[in-house]
Design an enzyme around this catalytic site. Structure first.
Site, PDB file in Angstrom:
ATOM      1  N   GLY A 143       0.842  -1.194   0.000  1.00 51.01           N
ATOM      2  CA  GLY A 143       0.000   0.000   0.000  1.00 51.01           C
ATOM      3  C   GLY A 143       0.871   1.235   0.000  1.00 51.01           C
ATOM      4  CD  GLN A 177       3.301   5.667   3.065  1.00 53.94           C
ATOM      5  OE1 GLN A 177       2.389   5.143   2.419  1.00 53.94           O
ATOM      6  NE2 GLN A 177       4.249   4.958   3.638  1.00 53.94           N
ATOM      7  CB  CYS A 233       5.128   1.902   7.830  1.00 51.12           C
ATOM      8  SG  CYS A 233       4.637   3.432   7.005  1.00 51.12           S
ATOM      9  CG  LEU A 234       6.704   1.050   1.817  1.00 49.48           C
ATOM     10  CD1 LEU A 234       6.013   1.377   0.494  1.00 49.48           C
ATOM     11  CD2 LEU A 234       7.893   0.120   1.588  1.00 49.48           C
ATOM     12  CG  HIS A 276      -0.646   0.946   7.495  1.00 47.19           C
ATOM     13  ND1 HIS A 276       0.337   0.454   8.337  1.00 47.19           N
ATOM     14  CD2 HIS A 276       0.003   1.753   6.610  1.00 47.19           C
ATOM     15  CE1 HIS A 276       1.518   0.959   7.966  1.00 47.19           C
ATOM     16  NE2 HIS A 276       1.341   1.743   6.915  1.00 47.19           N
ATOM     17  CD  GLU A 277      -1.470   2.323   2.963  1.00 49.99           C
ATOM     18  OE1 GLU A 277      -0.989   3.477   3.011  1.00 49.99           O
ATOM     19  OE2 GLU A 277      -0.759   1.303   2.996  1.00 49.99           O
ATOM     20  CG  HIS A 292       0.289   6.578   5.884  1.00 47.88           C
ATOM     21  ND1 HIS A 292       1.440   6.983   6.532  1.00 47.88           N
ATOM     22  CD2 HIS A 292       0.478   5.267   5.593  1.00 47.88           C
ATOM     23  CE1 HIS A 292       2.282   5.964   6.620  1.00 47.88           C
ATOM     24  NE2 HIS A 292       1.725   4.903   6.062  1.00 47.88           N
TER      25      HIS A 292
HETATM   26  O1  GNR Z   1       4.097  -2.707   2.582  1.00 44.45           O
HETATM   27  C1  GNR Z   1       3.418  -2.595   3.604  1.00 44.45           C
HETATM   28  N1  GNR Z   1       3.121  -3.702   4.326  1.00 44.45           N
HETATM   29  C2  GNR Z   1       2.214  -3.695   5.384  1.00 44.45           C
HETATM   30  C3  GNR Z   1       2.175  -4.814   6.213  1.00 44.45           C
HETATM   31  C4  GNR Z   1       1.291  -4.874   7.250  1.00 44.45           C
HETATM   32  C5  GNR Z   1       0.424  -3.839   7.464  1.00 44.45           C
HETATM   33  C6  GNR Z   1       0.444  -2.716   6.667  1.00 44.45           C
HETATM   34  C7  GNR Z   1       1.332  -2.650   5.622  1.00 44.45           C
HETATM   35  S1  GNR Z   1       1.338  -1.261   4.589  1.00 44.45           S
HETATM   36  C8  GNR Z   1       2.994  -1.250   4.054  1.00 44.45           C
HETATM   37  C9  GNR Z   1       3.211  -0.173   3.013  1.00 44.45           C
HETATM   38  C10 GNR Z   1       2.977   1.178   3.642  1.00 44.45           C
HETATM   39  O2  GNR Z   1       3.747   1.720   4.384  1.00 44.45           O
HETATM   40  N2  GNR Z   1       1.821   1.737   3.399  1.00 44.45           N
HETATM   41  O3  GNR Z   1       1.498   2.906   3.983  1.00 44.45           O
HETATM   42 NI    NI Z   2       2.645   2.985   5.845  1.00 45.60          NI
END
Ligand code: GNR
Ligand code: NI
Length: 169
Positions: A46, A51, A94-95, A136-137, A140
């Site tokens: 995601g 980001q 998270c990236l 999670h997104e 952000h």
């Molecule tokens: O690549 C991602 N893997 C992930 C694994 C578990 C829960 C959420 C994620 S999202 C993350 C990519 C990212 O940072 N998206 O905002």
């Molecule tokens: Ni993230």
């Protein structure tokens, strides 16, 4: 298309609240193409516009397994409705907080409403990894990172590890 730089904690731009998209202009379409290229290159499941320093209410998700065809979903002006009472735990990464993983508890099921590139409104029930990812997104877009959900001790441990990894790099 271009791969864009992913902002890393503690960049203050990750704390910006994203603004609604009023019109899917060619510029927004190009932004989404860049987001897709950036997410697949990372790779991640995601990516939120926040980001890459673009505070628009847009994120993309592709949770297809490696042996499956890719399935890019574009979420514009997303909303989360009816979060379930029961929670599930997922080891999140998270990236923007690279190489750190920690268990996060979130509602196990949600209903999501969003617009796609054509402006069509979708509403769908989500569970499992998809429900986790969407939340999670969504965070952000509000300037929230998964480490914000950890206990103070676990957050301190995660940030210490991040510091160590950076000094080693
Ligand atoms: O690549 C991602 N893997 C992930 C694994 C578990 C829960 C959420 C994620 S999202 C993350 C990519 C990212 O940072 N998206 O905002
Ligand atoms: Ni993230």
């Amino acid at each position: 298309m271009a791969i864009r730089t992913i902002l890393h904690y503690p960049d203050p731009r990750l704390r910006q609240k994203a603004q609604p998209v009023t019109n899917v202009t060619p510029e927004i379409q190009r932004l989404i193409e860049d987001m897709a290229e950036t997410m697949y290159a990372a790779p991640g499941v995601g990516l939120a516009a926040t980001q890459i320093g673009e505070p628009h209410r847009i994120f993309i998700v592709d949770i297809a397994a490696e042996d499956e065809p890719s399935n890019l979903m574009v979420f514009i002006n997303p909303e989360i409705l009816d979060p379930s009472e029961d929670l599930s735990v997922y080891s999140e990464g998270c990236l923007s907080v690279p190489e750190i993983y920690a268990d996060v508890e979130r509602p196990a099921r949600i209903r999501a409403r969003w617009q796609d590139l054509d402006g069509t409104v979708h509403e769908e029930d989500m569970e499992g990894l998809m429900a986790t990812c969407l939340q999670h997104e969504m965070d952000h877009l509000e300037g929230i990172l998964f480490i914000d959900h950890l206990s103070r001790l676990k957050r301190q441990m995660a940030l210490k590890k991040l510091d160590k990894l950076r000094k080693a790099a």
